[in-house]
Design an enzyme around this catalytic site. Structure first.
Site, PDB file in Angstrom:
ATOM      1  N   TYR A  72      -3.049 -22.265 -60.821  1.00 43.21           N
ATOM      2  CA  TYR A  72      -3.862 -21.990 -60.890  1.00 43.21           C
ATOM      3  C   TYR A  72      -4.129 -23.421 -62.218  1.00 43.21           C
ATOM      4  O   TYR A  72      -3.828 -23.274 -63.014  1.00 43.21           O
ATOM      5  CB  TYR A  72      -4.583 -20.994 -61.354  1.00 43.21           C
ATOM      6  CG  TYR A  72      -4.063 -20.348 -62.342  1.00 43.21           C
ATOM      7  CD1 TYR A  72      -5.065 -20.008 -63.874  1.00 43.21           C
ATOM      8  CD2 TYR A  72      -3.143 -19.500 -62.088  1.00 43.21           C
ATOM      9  CE1 TYR A  72      -4.196 -19.745 -64.941  1.00 43.21           C
ATOM     10  CE2 TYR A  72      -3.142 -19.089 -63.155  1.00 43.21           C
ATOM     11  CZ  TYR A  72      -3.700 -18.488 -64.744  1.00 43.21           C
ATOM     12  OH  TYR A  72      -2.809 -17.875 -65.607  1.00 43.21           O
TER      13      TYR A  72
ATOM     14  N   TRP B 158      -4.916 -22.724 -56.296  1.00 42.10           N
ATOM     15  CA  TRP B 158      -4.185 -23.063 -54.850  1.00 42.10           C
ATOM     16  C   TRP B 158      -2.929 -21.973 -55.258  1.00 42.10           C
ATOM     17  O   TRP B 158      -1.430 -22.309 -55.076  1.00 42.10           O
ATOM     18  CB  TRP B 158      -3.337 -24.700 -55.414  1.00 42.10           C
ATOM     19  CG  TRP B 158      -4.767 -25.441 -55.337  1.00 42.10           C
ATOM     20  CD1 TRP B 158      -4.993 -26.498 -54.924  1.00 42.10           C
ATOM     21  CD2 TRP B 158      -5.242 -26.123 -56.674  1.00 42.10           C
ATOM     22  NE1 TRP B 158      -5.687 -27.678 -55.129  1.00 42.10           N
ATOM     23  CE2 TRP B 158      -5.859 -27.848 -56.164  1.00 42.10           C
ATOM     24  CE3 TRP B 158      -5.389 -25.568 -58.051  1.00 42.10           C
ATOM     25  CZ2 TRP B 158      -7.578 -27.479 -56.907  1.00 42.10           C
ATOM     26  CZ3 TRP B 158      -6.348 -26.363 -59.102  1.00 42.10           C
ATOM     27  CH2 TRP B 158      -7.040 -27.181 -58.254  1.00 42.10           C
TER      28      TRP B 158
ATOM     29  N   THR C 203      -0.643  -8.368 -63.027  1.00 47.38           N
ATOM     30  CA  THR C 203       0.275  -6.903 -63.010  1.00 47.38           C
ATOM     31  C   THR C 203       1.687  -8.061 -63.332  1.00 47.38           C
ATOM     32  O   THR C 203       2.591  -7.221 -64.275  1.00 47.38           O
ATOM     33  CB  THR C 203       0.825  -6.903 -61.798  1.00 47.38           C
ATOM     34  OG1 THR C 203       1.507  -8.264 -60.502  1.00 47.38           O
ATOM     35  CG2 THR C 203      -0.156  -6.159 -61.757  1.00 47.38           C
TER      36      THR C 203
ATOM     37  N   GLY D 209      -7.440  -6.046 -70.674  1.00 47.72           N
ATOM     38  CA  GLY D 209      -7.625  -4.930 -69.623  1.00 47.72           C
ATOM     39  C   GLY D 209      -5.259  -4.665 -69.477  1.00 47.72           C
ATOM     40  O   GLY D 209      -4.909  -4.115 -69.497  1.00 47.72           O
ATOM     41  N   ASP D 210      -5.262  -6.371 -68.991  1.00 45.82           N
ATOM     42  CA  ASP D 210      -3.487  -6.278 -68.533  1.00 45.82           C
ATOM     43  C   ASP D 210      -2.565  -5.687 -69.946  1.00 45.82           C
ATOM     44  O   ASP D 210      -2.069  -4.781 -69.452  1.00 45.82           O
ATOM     45  CB  ASP D 210      -3.553  -7.667 -68.234  1.00 45.82           C
ATOM     46  CG  ASP D 210      -4.128  -8.270 -67.131  1.00 45.82           C
ATOM     47  OD1 ASP D 210      -4.680  -7.270 -66.550  1.00 45.82           O
ATOM     48  OD2 ASP D 210      -4.052  -9.769 -67.130  1.00 45.82           O
TER      49      ASP D 210
END
Length: 313
Positions: A90, A105, A36, A263-264
């Site tokens: 990450y 994490w 997001t 996609g975002d």
């Protein structure tokens, strides 16, 4: 100007350089990303007044995230910073066949406590009633947990009563859920409070074992969605409303490098179009164009100057 608020998580990202240093040690580039959040960046670049809703720490990396958002004209007034905490992390690894693996994490990330009580959810809801739209994803649902999801649903119900549009992308990531049944229940529950559903057929296949357009139409037929948008990669995007079904072709893209965030970015283009008064088809075309730019560059968020130049070309 249309106003949207996106709800979710921003994480610290470490991605390897193509080559090691002179001692053979792996070199990592530090950045920030999240589904997001990625969408928020491009919505702001497309002219929407954009706020981000999350929780961060008071550490140097949280400060950098806040600075990065401010630099992208994303409002940070709805972000709560918790003392002694730090955002999730990450690491991306490239496999020999060119694919990418992600290692996370995030169990202690403060964003997981976004809707920890009904009181907290109601306080946030009061701040969001001034928006035209709120946007969230299945990752948002997954990280906050079952009890907090109920608080979130109550808030979304109240927001819709105030004519705030709710947009949702399922963005199913199996590792974030206890099991598939929990994810299925949560996805269907939030559809009761969704106006614009932005779904990817690959996610539908993973979650339901059915990626057909007819299967999606049947699955969500009882929900009062104003727009059901089906993203299908290089195939036509499909928009289903209570009165029509539209197909929008996806032009071929040459030189695809990295599909991360496609996609975002589509979601950003589509929602910006709809909130700025564009038609369903023109909004989808804008989303497709934005995604087509991103996949020709590495990373989910590319340099603003490059994005603006290619968008205007």
């Amino acid at each position: 100007m249309a106003h949207i608020a996106a709800i979710g998580e921003v994480m610290v990202e470490l991605a390897p350089f193509p080559t090691a240093d002179s001692n053979g040690r792996e070199i990592m580039a530090l950045s920030f990303a999240g589904d997001t959040y990625n969408t928020s960046v491009y919505m702001a670049r497309l002219g929407l007044t954009t706020d981000y809703v999350t929780q961060l720490g008071e550490d140097p990396y949280s400060t950098q995230i806040m600075q990065r958002m401010a630099g992208e004209n994303i409002g940070t007034g709805l972000i709560k910073q918790l003392p002694g905490r730090s955002p999730g992390l990450y690491i991306i690894r490239n496999t020999p066949d060119g694919e990418r693996e992600f290692f996370y994490w995030r169990k202690e990330a403060p964003a997981r406590e976004l809707f920890s009580s009904q009181e907290a959810a109601d306080q946030l809801c009061q701040k969001l009633v001034h928006c035209n739209c709120v946007y969230l994803s299945g990752i948002t649902l997954a990280i906050i947990g079952e009890k907090s999801r109920e608080f979130l649903y109550n808030s979304l119900h109240k927001l819709r009563q105030q004519d705030v549009i709710v947009a949702f992308d399922s963005n199913y990531r199996p590792r974030l859920w206890r099991d598939k049944a929990e994810a299925q229940q949560a996805m269907l529950s939030i559809m009761q409070y969704t106006d614009i559903a932005l779904l990817t057929l690959d996610d539908e296949q993973l979650l339901w074992g059915d990626d057909s357009v007819e299967g999606c139409k049947k699955r969500y037929a009882t929900y009062k969605l104003s727009e059901l948008v089906l993203k299908r990669g290089a195939d036509d995007a499909i928009i289903i409303t209570p009165t029509e079904e539209l197909r929008v072709p996806v032009p071929p893209v040459q030189g695809v490098i990295d599909t991360t965030g496609a996609g975002d970015t589509f979601n950003a283009g589509y929602l910006a179009g709809r909130l700025q008064g564009k038609s369903l088809v023109d909004s989808a075309k804008q989303g497709i164009r934005c995604a087509g730019i991103i996949i020709r560059h590495r990373g989910a968020i590319i340099d603003k100057a490059i994005f603006d130049k290619e968008l205007g070309a």
